[in-house]
Write a protein that holds these residues in place. Structure first.
Motif, PDB file in Angstrom:
ATOM      1  N   MET A 120      42.176  43.671  39.516  1.00  0.00           N
ATOM      2  CA  MET A 120      41.486  43.487  40.790  1.00  0.00           C
ATOM      3  C   MET A 120      40.273  42.585  40.635  1.00  0.00           C
ATOM      4  O   MET A 120      39.949  41.817  41.534  1.00  0.00           O
ATOM      5  CB  MET A 120      41.081  44.830  41.389  1.00  0.00           C
ATOM      6  CG  MET A 120      42.226  45.553  42.062  1.00  0.00           C
ATOM      7  SD  MET A 120      43.330  44.459  42.987  1.00  0.00           S
ATOM      8  CE  MET A 120      42.408  44.222  44.493  1.00  0.00           C
ATOM      9  N   ALA A 121      39.603  42.662  39.491  1.00  0.00           N
ATOM     10  CA  ALA A 121      38.438  41.800  39.293  1.00  0.00           C
ATOM     11  C   ALA A 121      38.873  40.344  39.269  1.00  0.00           C
ATOM     12  O   ALA A 121      38.267  39.478  39.904  1.00  0.00           O
ATOM     13  CB  ALA A 121      37.732  42.178  37.995  1.00  0.00           C
ATOM     14  N   ASN A 122      39.956  40.087  38.538  1.00  0.00           N
ATOM     15  CA  ASN A 122      40.476  38.719  38.494  1.00  0.00           C
ATOM     16  C   ASN A 122      40.862  38.233  39.874  1.00  0.00           C
ATOM     17  O   ASN A 122      40.550  37.120  40.281  1.00  0.00           O
ATOM     18  CB  ASN A 122      41.702  38.645  37.572  1.00  0.00           C
ATOM     19  CG  ASN A 122      41.292  38.606  36.126  1.00  0.00           C
ATOM     20  OD1 ASN A 122      40.170  38.203  35.813  1.00  0.00           O
ATOM     21  ND2 ASN A 122      42.164  39.030  35.244  1.00  0.00           N
ATOM     22  N   LYS A 169      39.144  35.051  41.331  1.00  0.00           N
ATOM     23  CA  LYS A 169      39.919  33.814  41.309  1.00  0.00           C
ATOM     24  C   LYS A 169      40.678  33.553  42.597  1.00  0.00           C
ATOM     25  O   LYS A 169      40.692  32.439  43.085  1.00  0.00           O
ATOM     26  CB  LYS A 169      40.894  33.850  40.130  1.00  0.00           C
ATOM     27  CG  LYS A 169      40.124  34.082  38.824  1.00  0.00           C
ATOM     28  CD  LYS A 169      40.882  33.687  37.577  1.00  0.00           C
ATOM     29  CE  LYS A 169      39.958  33.844  36.365  1.00  0.00           C
ATOM     30  NZ  LYS A 169      40.426  34.870  35.437  1.00  0.00           N
ATOM     31  N   THR A 170      41.291  34.570  43.168  1.00  0.00           N
ATOM     32  CA  THR A 170      42.069  34.327  44.374  1.00  0.00           C
ATOM     33  C   THR A 170      41.192  34.412  45.625  1.00  0.00           C
ATOM     34  O   THR A 170      41.233  33.541  46.483  1.00  0.00           O
ATOM     35  CB  THR A 170      43.214  35.336  44.497  1.00  0.00           C
ATOM     36  OG1 THR A 170      43.858  35.441  43.255  1.00  0.00           O
ATOM     37  CG2 THR A 170      44.189  34.912  45.567  1.00  0.00           C
ATOM     38  N   LEU A 171      40.401  35.468  45.721  1.00  0.00           N
ATOM     39  CA  LEU A 171      39.573  35.613  46.910  1.00  0.00           C
ATOM     40  C   LEU A 171      38.287  34.812  46.797  1.00  0.00           C
ATOM     41  O   LEU A 171      37.573  34.636  47.766  1.00  0.00           O
ATOM     42  CB  LEU A 171      39.221  37.094  47.142  1.00  0.00           C
ATOM     43  CG  LEU A 171      40.388  38.013  47.471  1.00  0.00           C
ATOM     44  CD1 LEU A 171      39.895  39.437  47.647  1.00  0.00           C
ATOM     45  CD2 LEU A 171      41.078  37.534  48.738  1.00  0.00           C
ATOM     46  N   LYS A 172      38.005  34.358  45.581  1.00  0.00           N
ATOM     47  CA  LYS A 172      36.822  33.557  45.309  1.00  0.00           C
ATOM     48  C   LYS A 172      35.532  34.238  45.772  1.00  0.00           C
ATOM     49  O   LYS A 172      34.662  33.615  46.373  1.00  0.00           O
ATOM     50  CB  LYS A 172      36.938  32.176  45.979  1.00  0.00           C
ATOM     51  CG  LYS A 172      38.228  31.431  45.682  1.00  0.00           C
ATOM     52  CD  LYS A 172      37.930  30.069  45.108  1.00  0.00           C
ATOM     53  CE  LYS A 172      39.169  29.203  44.960  1.00  0.00           C
ATOM     54  NZ  LYS A 172      40.292  29.833  44.294  1.00  0.00           N
ATOM     55  N   ALA A 226      31.855  39.524  33.884  1.00  0.00           N
ATOM     56  CA  ALA A 226      32.233  38.588  32.819  1.00  0.00           C
ATOM     57  C   ALA A 226      32.779  37.294  33.385  1.00  0.00           C
ATOM     58  O   ALA A 226      32.647  36.223  32.785  1.00  0.00           O
ATOM     59  CB  ALA A 226      33.263  39.242  31.912  1.00  0.00           C
ATOM     60  N   ASP A 227      33.402  37.388  34.558  1.00  0.00           N
ATOM     61  CA  ASP A 227      33.944  36.186  35.183  1.00  0.00           C
ATOM     62  C   ASP A 227      32.908  35.425  35.980  1.00  0.00           C
ATOM     63  O   ASP A 227      33.244  34.477  36.689  1.00  0.00           O
ATOM     64  CB  ASP A 227      35.095  36.573  36.129  1.00  0.00           C
ATOM     65  CG  ASP A 227      36.384  36.796  35.370  1.00  0.00           C
ATOM     66  OD1 ASP A 227      37.340  37.287  35.988  1.00  0.00           O
ATOM     67  OD2 ASP A 227      36.418  36.474  34.174  1.00  0.00           O
ATOM     68  N   GLY A 228      31.679  35.886  35.931  1.00  0.00           N
ATOM     69  CA  GLY A 228      30.615  35.152  36.600  1.00  0.00           C
ATOM     70  C   GLY A 228      30.233  35.686  37.960  1.00  0.00           C
ATOM     71  O   GLY A 228      29.434  35.095  38.673  1.00  0.00           O
TER      72      GLY A 228
END
Lengths: 301, 326, 382
Positions: C159-161, C165-168, C196-198
């Protein structure tokens, strides 16, 4: 500031519902000196009564509409009033002269019975409460949002409070209730039919709880058989806070608990939300056991 | 009360328990652990009886004291790895006593503020304290919080469980039947009169809470090392109610009655479970949807409660009639 | 002295009872049914999940028996109710193993109750398959303990990804059910990955199971102005949360995990849930024949649509049967080995491969709620 006001509105809406439940507690305690643990479950049954009634009423008067809302609420209140009388008659009346702990345990037994029977007959999964009253577009005034359902809660609670006050102060049976609360033995000696008055008190309290149940279900449309536990407990605290046996106190207590809890959950931490009610309870019992509006009871030797 | 014989009986009971625990492996594990539950419930019921039955203080938060004892004992034994027989048992008894002491402190903290309260109010406040203790554990991440806490060692055995049960019964009974103990009963019967005759109700009430809490803590420690997993939810209001029901069923102030009630109420759910097992017989299973019997069990339990209060509020095992308030 | 007589009587009675029930020496291998034990919360505060998973499991057993059973024998499902109460799982699992002589245990949904029972199964060398416990610790208890669901680290990361990435999304708020270790665990791993993904977590609030009013928490969240709200809770509360969020004027999407999956979610949440997302095991509108079949049979038998718990309950029983078939026996150690070797098992909740930690490695599916329906968005492989 907006956030604070919003929290205030949320708290008031919640508090109003708690107030309605608290009234039932305080009335029964005032007369019988006994905490009706099953009261929260009457609240739940009121919501379920509404759930099952709405489709039937909707067949005649289509929902959502004010009329169907009033009808459903009225009939649910009547059903729960009857239920309250039945419970009193069979579970509590035989124990009227027994020690307090016995009746307390019986009340707990009734509460558990209603909850588990509810899970058995209604199923444990939450059900969607149908749209009973027309829900008008939400008003956004300066960033605040108040739903029409919340406004309905305020109005109905106020009306019921006024109605209750009228019954208690201006009618014969209301006077009888107050007499019983003051001194049960003297009241009996004055020719008041204790059993009838007590039954009436339970009926009244249960009806209010049912109304609270419907209002609650309209605002939070997911009902389940265990939904009455927490509101019941908090309403009890509200009754104690306001001064148990004191009607305006119960209403005040409900509002205070609703607002405090919401503010604490919003600003401090929502984890301790449930503990707030108990914390307030302990605090008030240690500092002023007779409650905010209650009178100090002298213990006779 | 013939105290010389009492001590002999106590030692005899403890010796018997020791013998039995040597043969534990022969006994069906299900029933063995039920017997642990029985022992734990006996300790809880008897200790609560001191507070509720003999001293007349309605306490609805007993599970909170049990929780304090359970977590304390568990945290202590979890510090150790595999130990030999003597070290393990040594650590265990130390952990249990520590749990009891921690619970006793909790009992003190609950007992003192509630002194002025009576009846229903006291019941609700103790309920509140019990819930607050539960919420504290739910938020205490060091013992797992809501996720629960694993207890490494299963030290609980027949000897400890029933041995400590015997000790509890001995202590509570001796206490109550002593001259000091008359004070408890005096406070229960009429607090104002007691005060008038020079008994300090405060002292007795607090003592009752502290001693009751101490044994509840020990029971908690035994429970922790039997179930080997603790969650705050297991020490809530429902648990406290279960113990109060044991005291009421047994007859407040009637120790034997309370012991028998504890045994009965521990075995009752299992008995009902055996009843539900009827539908495990192939052929019947399809006609009875399972949730009927499963749900009905609790409905039966609650109805039983009501019926019992209505018909025999003095308890199942008491011969004298209940005092009628006038 | 009466008291001591009482104690002796009590002790003797218990011993008598205990002695009467010697451990079941004759194993179930000699009888003509395969006894499988199940423990679930059929009553109490979590009854809705326990009843759901039980229905799925029961359906699986019925299906298996209709097809003739396994190894020439039919299954007998012995279900015990643990009443959603701590202390009960240990008792009922001991009963199932020691008194009823089951060869395997299925259960439970709640991680805490699985954790209570797991050591007992491990000690007795009885394989245990949990349908829906997500706390990593459950399978760590020992090599006889398995599960067919995701564990928190995987789903939280998924969900984090998706959020980043998808929902930005840049800023996220988290609304956790603090009394549920599923929710707490999921939130923890989500936050870890998101940061971690910013991304940035701008608000974190919590609630308890059974709460109905979330306006306090949502108002606080609204003030922090997030781009999206992660609600890793159960459908029982999510519907109301969405409703109240929209009432308060929060327009950003909500997203969550498989606890959302239920046919009761949309009726309660209604339009408030439009444009919200959640990760789960299977898509009810999946065209896979197993899923279609399962949904059809479930609806025929129980008159309701299955949710994630039911599907997982079904798979837990099916994968057990499959392992027994492959092992050629119901013997504990061999079934355990067969389970550990399970690869690409076609379950209704996806292709399940049991990894080295005895967790299910399978793809997650992300669904969007559109027009009141769950619509497939994407699959995320492990």
């Amino acid at each position: 500031m907006t956030e604070f006001l919003q929290q205030l509105i949320n708290g008031l809406a919640l508090g109003s519902i708690l107030a309605l439940i608290a009234l039932g507690y305080t009335m029964v305690y005032g007369i019988l000196r006994f905490i009706n643990f099953a009261h929260g479950d009457i609240f739940m049954l009121g919501a379920f009564a509404g759930f099952y009634l709405t489709p039937k009423i909707a067949a005649i008067f289509p929902t959502p509409s004010i009329l169907s809302g009033l009808l459903v609420m009225g009939i649910s209140m009547a059903i729960c009033a009857a239920l309250g009388i039945v419970i009193e008659r069979f579970a509590y009346r035989p124990l009227r002269r027994s020690p307090r702990l016995t009746v307390l345990i019986t009340a707990i037994g009734v509460s558990l019975f209603l909850e588990y029977a509810g899970q058995l007959f209604f199923g444990a999964a939450p059900k969607k409460f149908p749209a009973l009253i027309p829900s008008y577009p939400i008003t956004h005034v300066g960033g605040l949002s108040v739903t029409s359902n919340q406004i309905i809660v305020f109005i109905v609670t106020a009306l019921l409070l006024v109605g209750l006050r009228f019954i208690v102060q201006k009618t014969k049976i209301g006077t009888a209730m107050r007499a019983l609360a003051f001194n049960p033995d003297a009241a009996a000696l004055m020719g008041i039919n204790t059993d009838v008055v007590i039954s009436f008190t339970f009926a009244l309290g249960s009806a209010l709880a049912a109304a609270a149940g419907i209002l609650f279900a309209v605002n939070y449309p997911a009902i389940d058989p265990l939904m009455g536990i927490l509101p019941g407990l908090k309403a009890f605290v509200a009754a104690v806070l306001g001064g148990i046996g004191n009607l305006p106190g119960a209403a005040l207590g409900g509002i205070i608990i609703g607002v405090t809890e919401t503010l604490v959950a919003g600003y401090i931490s929502s984890t301790y939300r449930d503990a707030i009610a108990f914390g307030i309870l302990i605090l008030i019992l240690l500092v002023k056991p007779s409650g905010l509006l209650g009178k100090k009871e002298i213990e006779k030797v | 009360m013939n105290f010389r014989h009492a001590k002999t009986f106590l030692l005899g009971a403890i010796a018997l328990c020791f013998l039995v625990s040597l043969f534990e492996n022969q006994i069906n594990s299900y029933w063995l652990f039920i017997s642990y539950d029985i022992g734990v419930n006996i300790i809880l019921a008897v200790s609560l009886n001191l507070i509720n039955g003999y001293t007349g203080q309605f306490s609805l938060g007993h599970a909170g004291f049990m929780a304090v004892g359970a977590y304390t004992a568990a945290v202590i034994t979890n510090q150790f790895g595999e130990l030999n027989f003597f070290a393990a048992n040594g650590v265990f008894i130390v952990a249990l006593v520590a749990g009891g002491l921690a619970a006793a402190i909790a009992g003190l903290l609950v007992g003192i503020p509630t002194l002025r309260l009576r009846g229903d109010y006291l019941a609700i406040v103790t309920l509140g304290f019990g819930e607050i203790i539960r919420v504290i554990f739910q938020n205490m991440q060091s013992v797992g919080g809501a996720r629960g806490y694993s207890v490494t060692h299963n030290y609980t055995n027949f000897f400890w469980t029933f041995g400590l049960a015997a000790v509890t019964v001995y202590v509570v009974t001796s206490l109550v039947h002593s001259t000091y103990g008359r004070g408890f009963i005096a406070v229960r019967d009429d607090e104002i009169a007691a005060e008038a005759t020079g008994i300090n109700p405060t002292k007795y009430k607090v003592t009752a809470f502290v001693i009751g809490a101490f044994f509840a803590g020990i029971a908690g420690g035994l429970y922790a090392h039997s179930k080997q997993f603790l969650t705050p939810d297991g020490f809530g209001f429902m648990q406290s109610i279960a113990f109060v029901v044991m005291v009421i069923l047994g007859g407040m102030g009637n120790t034997i009655g309370v012991i028998l009630a504890a045994i009965l109420l521990t075995l009752l759910p299992e008995g009902l479970r055996a009843l539900a097992d009827i539908e495990h017989i192939p052929g019947i299973a399809q006609e009875f949807p399972l949730s009927w019997v499963g749900n009905a069990r609790m409905v039966i339990y609650s109805l039983l409660l009501i019926v019992l209060m209505l018909t025999r509020p003095q308890g199942l095992f008491t011969l004298r009639k209940l005092k009628i308030k006038n | 002295m009466k008291i001591w007589r009482g104690q002796f009587v009590a002790g003797a009675a218990v011993l008598l009872l205990a002695g009467c029930n010697k451990p079941s020496g004759e194993s179930a291998a000699n009888s003509d049914v395969i006894k499988v034990g199940e423990f679930a919360s059929l009553t109490g505060s979590e009854a809705t999940f326990g009843q759901s998973s039980h229905k799925g499991t029961q359906l699986a057993i019925d299906d298996l028996n209709a097809a003739g059973g396994v190894l020439g024998k039919k299954f007998q499902l012995l279900t015990e109710d643990d009443q959603s109460q701590a202390g009960q799982p240990a008792t009922v699992v001991r009963k199932l193993i020691s008194s009823d002589g089951v060869v395997a245990i299925l259960g439970e949904v709640a991680s805490s109750r699985s954790l209570e029972a797991a050591p007992i199964c491990q000690e007795n060398k009885i394989p245990m398959i949990s349908p829906a416990s997500t706390n990593p610790k459950v399978t760590e208890v020992g090599d006889y303990i398995f599960r067919v669901c995701f564990i928190d680290p995987f789903q939280g990361t998924v969900m984090a990804n998706f959020a980043r990435k998808t929902l930005k999304l840049q800023n996220a708020a988290v609304l956790v059910e603090s009394s549920s270790d599923y929710s707490v665990g999921l939130a923890k791993f989500f936050k870890q990955r998101f940061i971690a993904d910013g991304g940035k977590i701008v608000a974190e609030e919590n609630y308890s199971h059974g709460d109905k009013d979330f306006s306090a928490q949502l108002t606080a969240i609204k003030a922090a102005n997030p781009d999206g709200i992660f609600v890793p809770g159960y459908y029982t509360e999510v519907g109301l949360i969405a409703l109240q969020a929209r009432q308060l004027g929060i327009t950003v999407p909500l997203f969550g995990g498989d606890g959302w999956e239920s046919s009761a979610l949309v009726p309660i949440g209604g339009k408030a849930l439009e444009g919200c997302y959640f990760s789960t095991h299977f898509s009810p509108d999946s065209t896979a024949p197993e899923v279609r079949n399962f949904v059809k049979e479930f609806e025929a038998k129980y008159h309701e649509t299955p949710d994630a718990m039911a599907a997982l309950g079904y798979d837990s029983a099916m994968i057990l049967a499959d392992a027994m078939k492959r092992a050629g026996t119901t013997d504990g150690p061999k079934v355990r080995d067969a389970l550990a070797a399970a690869k690409d098992f076609s379950g209704v909740t996806g292709k399940i491969t049991i990894d080295a930690n005895r967790n299910a490695s399978k793809p997650a599916v992300i669904l969007e709620i559109k027009n009141g329906q769950f619509k497939y968005v994407e699959t995320v492989a492990p």
